[in-house]
Design an enzyme around this catalytic site. Structure first.
Site, PDB file in Angstrom:
ATOM      1  N   ASP A 188      -8.751  11.246  -5.406  1.00 24.02           N
ATOM      2  CA  ASP A 188      -8.163  12.410  -4.739  1.00 24.02           C
ATOM      3  C   ASP A 188      -8.120  13.638  -5.643  1.00 24.02           C
ATOM      4  OD1 ASP A 188      -7.858  10.608  -2.753  1.00 24.02           O
ATOM      5  OD2 ASP A 188      -5.665  10.509  -2.851  1.00 24.02           O
ATOM      6  N   GLU A 213      -5.853   0.461  -7.528  1.00 26.77           N
ATOM      7  CA  GLU A 213      -5.310   0.589  -8.908  1.00 26.77           C
ATOM      8  C   GLU A 213      -4.425  -0.600  -9.275  1.00 26.77           C
ATOM      9  OE1 GLU A 213      -5.208   2.988  -6.566  1.00 26.77           O
ATOM     10  OE2 GLU A 213      -7.023   3.875  -7.380  1.00 26.77           O
ATOM     11  N   ASP A 219     -10.638   1.244  -1.683  1.00 28.86           N
ATOM     12  CA  ASP A 219      -9.660   2.285  -2.036  1.00 28.86           C
ATOM     13  C   ASP A 219      -8.351   1.624  -2.475  1.00 28.86           C
ATOM     14  OD1 ASP A 219      -8.480   4.807  -2.244  1.00 28.86           O
ATOM     15  OD2 ASP A 219      -7.951   4.897  -0.111  1.00 28.86           O
TER      16      ASP A 219
HETATM   17  O1  MIG Z   1      -2.989   7.121   0.381  1.00 28.31           O
HETATM   18  O2  MIG Z   1      -7.477   6.186   3.189  1.00 28.31           O
HETATM   19  O3  MIG Z   1      -8.514   8.399  -2.220  1.00 28.31           O
HETATM   20  O4  MIG Z   1     -10.158   9.174  -0.129  1.00 28.31           O
HETATM   21  O5  MIG Z   1      -9.025   9.273   2.430  1.00 28.31           O
HETATM   22  C1  MIG Z   1      -4.244   7.716   0.584  1.00 28.31           C
HETATM   23  C2  MIG Z   1      -6.876   7.425   3.081  1.00 28.31           C
HETATM   24  C3  MIG Z   1      -5.263   6.663   0.822  1.00 28.31           C
HETATM   25  C4  MIG Z   1      -6.855   7.658  -0.684  1.00 28.31           C
HETATM   26  C5  MIG Z   1      -8.307   7.922  -0.927  1.00 28.31           C
HETATM   27  C6  MIG Z   1      -8.810   8.895   0.101  1.00 28.31           C
HETATM   28  C7  MIG Z   1      -8.591   8.337   1.481  1.00 28.31           C
HETATM   29  C8  MIG Z   1      -7.109   8.031   1.693  1.00 28.31           C
HETATM   30  N1  MIG Z   1      -6.628   7.128   0.659  1.00 28.31           N
END
Ligand code: MIG
Length: 742
Positions: A470, A395, A392
């Site tokens: 998201d 980017e 996650d």
């Molecule tokens: O700033 O890990 O897209 O699926 O639950 C949010 C917490 C960070 C973004 C991900 C989301 C995840 C969440 N993350």
């Protein structure tokens, strides 16, 4: 400040040929055209005196068999293969692509062609009146990209809408189609890139441009969209078969806060007889958000938890973020700092940015040494039994810097071609997922890796599946996930899916019911929701909604053999698992405009209910096939809209006449349980066929031919079984034939 003027490449001064490559020395730059196959041509252009090193993260295939090519110089220069002609006008240089029969596919706009504006590189291309555009990877805009402007710059935008230009994934790959004419362009530039697809006053041209770097694109001349996708995936690679359990239903939440909560969710699935294969640990399983650690208080015995889950048939997937807490007492940070694995500021000193753990340092995943260093840390998780890894925030999202990412001047290795974040940004997540995939393969060579990533660049399918990040618990977002995943599927990434039920905001019972119904037919099927939102497990909204969810999750499991066939097809030639209607029905002009329905494989037509309160909808049945209503078995001609009735427990679903769908009894989890009986659900048509692909579901033995392939035909009321390949012993003990006559 004087705005730089666009400078076209100018007139050809001389050209030289080396085999299948021709170099054109022009007034304002150097252009190289290379023939890779009969219908793939690569074009490069630079303002400098020579090209930079030939590095591309996207490209998987660099050695091509020799193709017969002729080069002729007359008024123009023509490079020709069996299928394609590249016609190069000399003064000024303008490139045109035509088929061998002379039909023009696409070409430079006469007035400007390609060139530069300051550091920007740009291509002005001719646009036909009836040209439609698809692909472009993960995009939240409508299915056909004609008339839109889109930006390739990996961006965490949880508030995205149909109008959003930049999102998590960048795949600058364009598919153009209009009756009789099809081509693709892969614009391989990792700087911030924009496609302006006819959003200009006269709509006679479209524009591809990047902030910096060379022009480097591949032109795919083709006879169909299928061919474009096949050739693009030959260049950038195809996905591996995932472990079979990854096709099952998956449950997530940010976060299940303790082992006890995880176990409770797991027990609920089994108690309620809702099939499920995977549960996730989101960021709160970690010790202060330190990657590769466990919170000793809330997850004191991860090995035991995972083994208990395993006994119930669940796999556990854990999240990993790129940000490493800047804490000298923390092993990953200490070791990485000591070995110089983290990004530095241009003036020296670690680059730091804030994410979940507070101040963090960030590995330079574009450095092969860093990827090799990062990989083995996954051992901490695999050793206690974690089954897959969720990447996650890659980017990368960095909160306390402008643009919510790293400053563009942060230096990166870029596999030995030192550059800045401006060029490395779009491949940061790609290389994180790659490091993860490579680590999993090394640490568990006999098991197929399961990696999920949020950010990506072209070619990501070689390392990871993509989930769409998201979204929100809104009907509009549910609707948007269809074109989003269809275009991602057309862009080499067949294994994809959204957060079912929606991530941000509170889901409602009806939305969850409808989204789970549809989600059951997406390649990736995971329910996920954000911190502080309402519970969203299938039972969170009472019995009625739970019953609907159970019914469709079960249907997903019944369809597993059919799904597995499709994953196999996708791994062989990148054929999308979920397909836009025009993939199967290119001759039906109406099929190009449908973006609220999709095909699962060649046989199933899914028409989700996308509106609150709706109990019926119009469903377009494409021309070129006959259709059966899956529920009533009523038969319809294609080429018409029909009204499908849809009480809350009904998803409009149609089956193409001539299909044989292999199905099994629903089971609680996929596991390795032998399948026994296969039901062949037969929908007679002019020619009625189907097949069954099988392998062990977990190893790479299928790569060495250890799989089985059985073809079925239904002729004159009789089933014919043709065992094409039996190297892997089929799990089907017997077939049960179910014939659906209208
Ligand atoms: O700033 O890990 O897209 O699926 O639950 C949010 C917490 C960070 C973004 C991900 C989301 C995840 C969440 N993350």
């Amino acid at each position: 400040m004087v705005r730089p003027q666009f400078q076209s490449v100018g007139a050809i001064q001389k050209f030289t040929r080396h085999g299948n490559t021709v170099d054109f020395h022009c007034q304002h730059g150097l252009v190289r055209i290379a023939v890779l196959t009969d219908n793939i041509v690569r074009v490069r252009a630079t303002q400098r005196t020579d090209f930079g090193a030939d590095v591309s993260y996207a490209v998987a295939k660099t050695k091509w068999a020799k193709v017969k090519t002729t080069v002729r110089s007359g008024k123009a220069i023509t490079i020709a293969t069996k299928k394609l002609r590249v016609i190069i006008n000399k003064t000024p240089l303008r490139i045109e692509f035509a088929r061998a029969d002379g039909t023009i596919l696409n070409g430079d706009e006469r007035a400007r062609g390609m060139g530069w504006e300051g550091t920007k590189c740009r291509s002005y291309r001719r646009l036909a009146a009836d040209e439609m555009f698809f692909g472009c990877g993960e995009k939240t805009s409508p299915l056909n990209k004609r008339g839109s402007k889109t930006t390739f710059w990996n961006t965490d935008d949880p508030g995205h809408t149909y109008a959003t230009e930049a999102i998590y994934v960048s795949i600058p790959f364009l598919i153009s189609t209009r009756p009789g004419t099809h081509y693709g362009i892969f614009w391989d530039n990792t700087h911030r890139t924009q496609f302006n697809l006819g959003q200009v006053a006269d709509e006679k041209h479209y524009i591809l441009e990047s902030d910096s770097g060379e022009i480097d694109y591949y032109f795919f001349a083709a006879d169909s969209v299928r061919e474009v996708v096949r050739d693009y995936s030959e260049l950038t690679g195809r996905m591996w078969m995932p472990p079979r359990w990854a096709l099952g239903f998956q449950q997530c939440r940010w976060s299940y806060m303790s082992a006890a909560e995880i176990m409770d969710v797991a027990r609920n699935f089994r108690k309620r007889k809702i099939p499920c294969d995977v549960i996730y640990c989101d960021i709160d399983y970690m010790d202060g958000y330190r990657v590769f650690t466990w919170n000793p208080r809330t997850f004191p015995k991860p090995r035991k938890m995972i083994s208990d889950l395993g006994k119930m048939g669940f796999k556990l997937v854990t999240i990993i973020d790129p940000g490493v807490k800047n804490d000298s007492k923390y092993a990953v940070c200490r070791d990485g700092r000591q070995k110089g694995m983290f990004l530095k500021k241009p003036e020296g000193g670690w680059f730091t940015g804030n994410v979940w753990p507070g101040e963090c340092v960030f590995p330079d995943f574009t450095n092969p040494k860093v990827r090799q260093w990062w990989g083995p840390w996954h051992k901490e998780l695999l050793d206690v039994g974690v089954a897959g890894i969720w990447n996650d925030m890659n980017e990368p999202a960095v909160w306390n810097h402008p643009g919510d990412t790293m400053p563009l001047d942060i230096p990166h290795d870029y596999d030995g071609q030192p550059t800045t974040h401006a060029r490395a940004h779009n491949v940061y997540g790609f290389n994180m997922a790659r490091a993860c995939h490579e680590a999993l393969r090394e640490l568990r060579p006999k098991q197929r890796p399961f990696v999920i990533t949020r950010a990506a660049y072209a070619g990501i399918q070689r390392y990871s599946m993509v989930w769409t990040g998201d979204n929100q618990s809104l009907w509009e977002q549910f609707a948007l996930s269809i074109p989003e995943c269809l275009n991602l599927s057309l862009s080499g990434v067949p294994f994809c899916g959204p957060d079912v039920g929606g991530f941000g905001g509170n889901c409602t019972g009806e939305l969850l019911a409808r989204w789970t119904q549809a989600g059951a037919f997406f390649p990736f099927f995971r329910n996920h929701t954000a911190l502080h939102t309402r519970r969203q497990e299938p039972w969170a909204f009472g019995k009625k909604v739970e019953d609907v969810c159970r019914r469709y999750i079960r249907l997903r499991y019944q369809l597993l053999p059919y799904f597995y066939n499709l994953f196999h097809e996708a791994s062989v030639n990148a054929t999308p698992i979920m397909r836009p209607l025009f993939w199967e029905f290119p001759d039906d002009p109406n099929s190009y405009a449908v973006d609220d329905q999709f095909l699962l494989g060649a046989s199933l037509l899914v028409a989700p209910i996308l509106k609150l309160g709706a109990r019926q909808r119009g469903v377009y049945l494409p021309a070129g096939g006959d259709w059966y209503d899956y529920w009533t078995k009523q038969k319809y001609d294609g080429g018409q809209y029909v009204t499908a009735l849809a009480t809350l427990d009904t998803l409009p679903l149609f089956v193409r006449a001539g299909s044989i769908i292999p199905m099994i009894k629903p089971m609680e989890f996929i596991g390795r349980k032998s399948i026994g009986e296969i039901t062949l659900d037969i929908y007679p048509g002019k020619k009625t066929t189907g097949y069954l692909y099988e392998d062990d579901g977990e190893s790479f033995n299928y790569e060495r031919g250890l799989y089985s392939l059985t073809h079925f035909a239904w002729t004159n009321g009789k089933l014919q079984v043709n065992k094409r390949r039996t190297v892997y012993k089929s799990a089907a003990r017997r077939y049960r034939v179910q014939v659906n006559n209208d």
